[in-house]
Write an enzyme that holds these catalytic residues in place. Structure first.
Site, PDB file in Angstrom:
ATOM      1  N   SER A  99      49.742 120.597  23.251  1.00 42.67           N
ATOM      2  CA  SER A  99      48.700 121.208  24.150  1.00 42.67           C
ATOM      3  C   SER A  99      47.613 121.035  24.127  1.00 42.67           C
ATOM      4  CB  SER A  99      49.262 121.902  23.972  1.00 42.67           C
ATOM      5  OG  SER A  99      49.200 122.354  21.959  1.00 42.67           O
ATOM      6  N   ILE A 119      43.366 120.541  24.445  1.00 45.65           N
ATOM      7  CA  ILE A 119      43.033 119.753  25.312  1.00 45.65           C
ATOM      8  C   ILE A 119      43.227 118.182  25.097  1.00 45.65           C
ATOM      9  CG2 ILE A 119      40.221 118.230  24.668  1.00 45.65           C
ATOM     10  CD1 ILE A 119      38.947 120.634  23.216  1.00 45.65           C
ATOM     11  N   SER A 165      33.714 119.621  17.177  1.00 47.07           N
ATOM     12  CA  SER A 165      33.388 121.060  17.771  1.00 47.07           C
ATOM     13  C   SER A 165      31.976 121.347  17.031  1.00 47.07           C
ATOM     14  CB  SER A 165      34.367 121.753  16.729  1.00 47.07           C
ATOM     15  OG  SER A 165      34.168 123.368  16.698  1.00 47.07           O
ATOM     16  N   TYR A 205      37.185 125.194   7.807  1.00 51.33           N
ATOM     17  CA  TYR A 205      36.690 124.369   9.625  1.00 51.33           C
ATOM     18  C   TYR A 205      35.640 123.712   9.443  1.00 51.33           C
ATOM     19  CZ  TYR A 205      37.553 124.078  14.772  1.00 51.33           C
ATOM     20  OH  TYR A 205      37.486 123.131  16.022  1.00 51.33           O
ATOM     21  N   LYS A 239      34.754 119.198  10.238  1.00 47.00           N
ATOM     22  CA  LYS A 239      34.521 119.472  11.168  1.00 47.00           C
ATOM     23  C   LYS A 239      33.300 118.606  11.262  1.00 47.00           C
ATOM     24  CE  LYS A 239      37.885 120.103  14.280  1.00 47.00           C
ATOM     25  NZ  LYS A 239      38.603 118.798  14.860  1.00 47.00           N
TER      26      LYS A 239
END
Length: 299
Positions: free
Chosen positions: A39, A41, A168, A181, A185
């Site tokens: 799903s 990207i 990100s 998160y 990242k």
């Protein structure tokens, strides 16, 4: 920067970048392995690579969704034998050697590995279980490292290869509700930036991809403080860049040889430049944003 313009469907064409070869010349017959391909990207990248003539390995946990993406790749022009569905949970490092062996048995080589699997978070630190932080690092960091370590020796032995990772904007700045998160990242950016220095002389390229808000289900699938899926609509994400446009910008970056591809068209992309120029101002801006976000999230 990459990702700040409107792109046509032929993003690598000579009328946009005269010195850049068309994607079919860059990716034709190349074996591209994409994780998180079921799903978002990952799926959009798979279809774009299929249209460019690449041979594809699609990995994620759910075979049924991967089969659906495989069908889209075939519709985009890929030969059925050139799209391999290889289910894989990147948190299960013990499954990776067999997965790599399966890919090499089918295609004989891996030219480009795109570490795209990942999950996000929507909870404040005070309300977040430590197990949620562990899960974020298992999937978003250690999973990327583990698969890279399995594929890298093959590329070194061949004397060529390309490894990419989807990081990100949250890997460059710290944002509220995303302590885990952002930490994951940031770690991803640090690992792959350091890896680039170690493998450049071995003719292995490393690319980091830095998306802003892209229209995917990432916010709905994000973990809450208890580890449950948030399931919520998030306006910033739902109003973000179209995922197909995002995939085409990334392909443009690969065509250009860009080592850090920034992709997005919202105000969040300005934080990258602000952080480079004025870190203290960035902290104050994000604190102000956090005040608004946390006020809206309280009952």
């Amino acid at each position: 920067r990459d990702g700040r313009s409107d792109w046509s469907s032929d993003v690598c064409s000579s009328d946009l970048a005269p010195s850049t070869p068309a994607p079919a010349k860059v990716f034709a017959e190349q074996v591209v392995w994409i994780t998180g391909a079921s799903s978002g990207i990952g799926a959009a990248l798979a279809v774009e690579f299929a249209a460019a003539g690449a041979r594809l390995v699609l990995s994620a946990r759910r075979r049924d969704r991967l089969e659906s993406v495989r069908n889209q790749c075939i519709e985009a022009g890929a030969s059925p034998n050139d799209v391999l569905v290889q289910p894989l949970d990147v948190a299960a490092a013990e499954a990776m050697p067999a997965a790599v062996d399966g890919v090499l048995a089918h295609f004989g080589q891996i030219d480009l590995l795109i570490n795209n699997a990942g999950i996000s978070q929507r909870s404040i630190c005070l309300d977040t279980d430590l197990d949620v932080y562990r899960r974020l690092f298992e999937v978003d960091v250690l999973g990327q490292i583990a698969l890279t370590k399995q594929v890298l020796p093959h590329m070194v032995a061949r004397g060529q290869g390309h490894i990419a990772v989807t990081a990100s904007v949250a890997g460059k700045v710290g944002a509220s509700l995303r302590t885990g998160y952002c930490a994951a990242k940031h770690a991803v950016m640090g690992f792959f930036d350091a890896l680039r220095t170690e493998v450049a002389h071995l003719r292995v390229k490393v690319t980091t991809i830095v998306p802003g808000y892209i229209r995917t289900d990432i916010a709905r699938q994000a973990l809450t403080g208890s580890g449950a899926e948030a399931g919520d609509v998030e306006d910033d994400v739902d109003n973000g860049m179209d995922v197909v446009e995002c995939a085409r910008v990334i392909l443009q970056g690969f065509c250009n040889g860009t080592e850090e591809i920034e992709v997005g068209n919202g105000p969040e992309m300005g934080l990258l430049e602000l952080k480079r120029k004025d870190p203290l101002a960035t902290f104050r801006v994000l604190e102000g944003m956090a005040t608004e976000v946390l006020a809206r999230s309280r009952p």
